[in-house]
Design a protein around this motif. Structure first.
Motif, mmCIF file in Angstrom:
data_model
loop_
_atom_site.group_PDB
_atom_site.id
_atom_site.type_symbol
_atom_site.label_atom_id
_atom_site.label_comp_id
_atom_site.label_asym_id
_atom_site.label_seq_id
_atom_site.Cartn_x
_atom_site.Cartn_y
_atom_site.Cartn_z
ATOM 1 N N VAL A 127 17.187 -7.230 -8.283
ATOM 2 C CA VAL A 127 17.127 -5.840 -7.820
ATOM 3 C C VAL A 127 17.661 -4.890 -8.887
ATOM 4 O O VAL A 127 17.038 -3.869 -9.204
ATOM 5 N N LEU A 128 18.813 -5.218 -9.467
ATOM 6 C CA LEU A 128 19.398 -4.331 -10.478
ATOM 7 C C LEU A 128 18.521 -4.260 -11.719
ATOM 8 O O LEU A 128 18.356 -3.185 -12.317
ATOM 9 N N ALA A 129 17.967 -5.404 -12.120
ATOM 10 C CA ALA A 129 17.107 -5.416 -13.308
ATOM 11 C C ALA A 129 15.882 -4.532 -13.106
ATOM 12 O O ALA A 129 15.511 -3.744 -13.987
ATOM 13 N N ARG A 130 15.264 -4.643 -11.940
ATOM 14 C CA ARG A 130 14.050 -3.860 -11.687
ATOM 15 C C ARG A 130 14.359 -2.379 -11.475
ATOM 16 O O ARG A 130 13.642 -1.503 -11.935
ATOM 17 N N ARG A 131 15.446 -2.099 -10.775
ATOM 18 C CA ARG A 131 15.754 -0.712 -10.440
ATOM 19 C C ARG A 131 16.301 0.067 -11.620
ATOM 20 O O ARG A 131 16.021 1.271 -11.775
ATOM 21 N N TYR A 132 17.085 -0.578 -12.475
ATOM 22 C CA TYR A 132 17.779 0.151 -13.533
ATOM 23 C C TYR A 132 17.335 -0.227 -14.938
ATOM 24 O O TYR A 132 17.782 0.386 -15.910
ATOM 25 N N GLY A 133 16.471 -1.231 -15.060
ATOM 26 C CA GLY A 133 15.929 -1.575 -16.368
ATOM 27 C C GLY A 133 16.919 -2.190 -17.333
ATOM 28 O O GLY A 133 16.684 -2.213 -18.545
ATOM 29 N N MET A 134 18.045 -2.697 -16.825
ATOM 30 C CA MET A 134 19.060 -3.259 -17.717
ATOM 31 C C MET A 134 18.616 -4.616 -18.275
ATOM 32 O O MET A 134 17.838 -5.344 -17.662
#
Length: 269
Positions: A74-81
């Motif tokens: 979720v964090l990777a997809r939402r924030y592009g980190m």
């Protein structure tokens, strides 16, 4: 490397059997170590320390267990980190985190150092019942912070890597008697007590006495079991053992609680 007064800042956003996430920042970088809670919970925990997830550039994953990787996708997809893990962890968690773009997926091999401007991230292998578990020591401006929460024991090699850090997040998962007398099944108790399980309060204290140095000022007690431990018991046990061995508890260094639901203060090391 940055000037020392720029500082290395850390907050243990959540630590416990239900979810783990730690925030680290330097002048140039903002990173997370693990994301074992929902994206929404991690967003709220970041806001509670006055930080925003949109500023986080990298996420380092220790292993594939849910309480360490639940929010990774979720964090990777939402924030592009950018997301970093070793190959064994990537393979083990691939089916659990959903699709992440190839550009965001990065390998940090076991027992290696990744240099990112003013931040060095050092990986080290541990003994835990996961595919290829590793934890991290971060270094910046002459300061260092170690995260070590899921291991059955601390090897001589690991002790050498993590010696004399400025701060530690060290596992104190369970009180042995609470675990033995508790409601867990015998196989689960055996797993936790094994060399690929979790450190007890006593084992955490023993490990800390082997690695503390004159730079060490803070020890966060991490990954406490909600069933088989209590903050007050962990703190008392660790402090008592260390005081019995003439360590300067609350003089040379502080022992600090962590919480599965509430972030620790953002502090400069």
């Amino acid at each position: 490397m940055q000037e020392q007064n720029d500082g290395l800042k850390v907050s243990v956003l959540a630590s416990g059997s239900t979810g783990n996430c730690t925030y680290v920042e330097t002048a140039e970088h903002k990173i997370l170590i693990d994301a074992g809670l929902s994206g929404k919970k991690i967003e709220n925990l970041m806001q509670s320390i006055g930080r925003d997830l949109s500023d986080v550039d990298s996420l380092f994953v220790t292993h594939e267990h849910s309480d360490h990787r639940k929010g990774v996708g979720v964090l990777a997809r939402r924030y592009g980190m950018d997301v970093y893990a070793n190959q064994g962890t990537w393979d083990a968690m691939a089916s659990k985190i959903g699709k992440i773009s190839t550009e965001q997926k990065n390998i940090i091999a076991p027992d290696s150092v990744l240099s990112m401007g003013d931040l060095d991230v050092e990986s080290f292998t541990v003994s835990h019942d996961a595919a290829e578990p590793q934890f991290y020591a971060v270094h910046s401006g002459g300061k260092s912070f170690v995260v070590l929460t899921d291991t059955g024991y601390v090897s001589d090699h690991v002790e050498g890597v993590i010696k004399n850090a400025d701060a530690y997040l060290m596992e104190c998962n369970h009180d042995v008697e609470m675990l033995r007398m508790g409601s867990y099944s015998w196989p689960l108790k055996q797993r936790i007590l094994s060399d690929t399980g979790h450190l007890s309060n006593e084992e955490g204290a023993d490990a800390m006495m082997d690695v503390l140095g004159n730079h060490t000022k803070r020890i966060f007690l991490g990954h406490l079991s909600q069933e088989n431990n209590m903050k007050s018991l962990a703190r008392l046990t660790v402090a008592s053992i260390m005081e019995d061995h003439d360590f300067g508890v609350n003089h040379d260094f502080k022992i600090l609680d962590t919480d599965p639901e509430k972030a620790s203060d953002l502090i400069a090391l």
